[in-house]
Design an enzyme around this catalytic site. Structure first.
Site, PDB file in Angstrom:
ATOM      1  N   CYS A   1      -1.937   1.905   2.492  1.00 60.32           N
ATOM      2  CA  CYS A   1      -1.028   2.765   3.502  1.00 60.32           C
ATOM      3  C   CYS A   1      -0.588   3.355   2.560  1.00 60.32           C
ATOM      4  O   CYS A   1      -0.657   5.046   2.904  1.00 60.32           O
ATOM      5  CB  CYS A   1      -0.085   1.600   3.364  1.00 60.32           C
ATOM      6  SG  CYS A   1       1.062   0.906   1.884  1.00 60.32           S
TER       7      CYS A   1
ATOM      8  N   HIS B   1       5.121  -1.724   1.625  1.00 56.95           N
ATOM      9  CA  HIS B   1       3.769  -1.091   2.563  1.00 56.95           C
ATOM     10  C   HIS B   1       4.788   0.347   2.704  1.00 56.95           C
ATOM     11  O   HIS B   1       6.100   0.586   2.748  1.00 56.95           O
ATOM     12  CB  HIS B   1       3.911  -1.622   3.742  1.00 56.95           C
ATOM     13  CG  HIS B   1       3.517  -1.510   4.883  1.00 56.95           C
ATOM     14  ND1 HIS B   1       1.918  -1.498   4.858  1.00 56.95           N
ATOM     15  CD2 HIS B   1       3.403  -1.340   6.723  1.00 56.95           C
ATOM     16  CE1 HIS B   1       1.468  -0.509   5.667  1.00 56.95           C
ATOM     17  NE2 HIS B   1       2.152  -1.090   6.900  1.00 56.95           N
TER      18      HIS B   1
ATOM     19  N   HIS C   1       0.009   4.533   9.670  1.00 61.95           N
ATOM     20  CA  HIS C   1       0.459   3.098   8.971  1.00 61.95           C
ATOM     21  C   HIS C   1      -1.464   3.168   8.456  1.00 61.95           C
ATOM     22  O   HIS C   1      -1.362   3.100   9.192  1.00 61.95           O
ATOM     23  CB  HIS C   1       1.760   2.303   8.391  1.00 61.95           C
ATOM     24  CG  HIS C   1       1.705   1.495   9.914  1.00 61.95           C
ATOM     25  ND1 HIS C   1       1.329  -0.192   9.293  1.00 61.95           N
ATOM     26  CD2 HIS C   1       1.612   1.571  11.057  1.00 61.95           C
ATOM     27  CE1 HIS C   1       0.750  -1.160   9.855  1.00 61.95           C
ATOM     28  NE2 HIS C   1       1.556   0.335  11.431  1.00 61.95           N
TER      29      HIS C   1
END
Length: 168
Positions: free
Chosen positions: A53, A104, A116
């Protein structure tokens, strides 16, 4: 009725296989992201062969001369804090998916969506309102401004070929 259903089915097939963009509005940021949608997840990855990510974010933001820390946790501590209701294109959004703080991150792309690199599906677009992400949302940060932001949201800037004048 049969013709209508057939026409509708044909229309859906044309849209599905036309290779069109994920985004309705094609600004520079959305184009850059669109080019890597589908790239597989790779832990520690920072290239088009695979992204995690934060590596995905680094790859995109490097195109706008914006240097960021390597991890999502450290990225969540820079820039200006932004309320969820005030998100704009290019803001970073952060989630606690591990139960141990920010783990994340993604890039806000408008309309309540973010891009993402998902560990299960690679680079993709998701909704902030998806049950999984809504429960895990932590914060958002604005890390781009000024000329770099103008470049990022530029819609249809001229290429070198477009700016050349033909001489007779």
């Amino acid at each position: 009725m049969k013709k209508f259903v057939l026409s509708l089915f044909s229309f859906v097939l044309v849209i599905a296989f036309s290779g069109g963009s994920v985004f309705a509005s094609q600004n520079d940021l959305n184009k850059a992201i669109d080019e890597v949608v589908g790239t597989p997840y790779k832990w520690g990855g920072t290239t088009t062969s695979g992204f995690d990510c934060s590596g995905f974010i680094l790859y995109i933001f490097n195109q706008y001369e914006t240097k960021l820390p390597r991890t999502s946790s450290s990225q969540s501590k820079i820039g200006e804090k932004v309320e969820k209701d005030d998100l704009r294109l290019g803001d970073l959004v952060f989630f606690n998916t591990s139960g141990k703080g920010v783990s994340h991150a993604g890039i806000y792309v408008g309309d309540g969506q973010f891009a993402h690199s998902s560990s299960s599906k690679g680079v993709r677009i998701s909704k902030l309102s998806d049950k999984y992400y809504a429960k895990r949302y932590v914060t958002a940060r604005r890390v781009v401004s000024g000329e770099n932001y103008a470049d990022m949201i530029n819609e249809g800037h001229e290429s070198e070929d477009d700016s050349q004048v033909l001489e007779e």
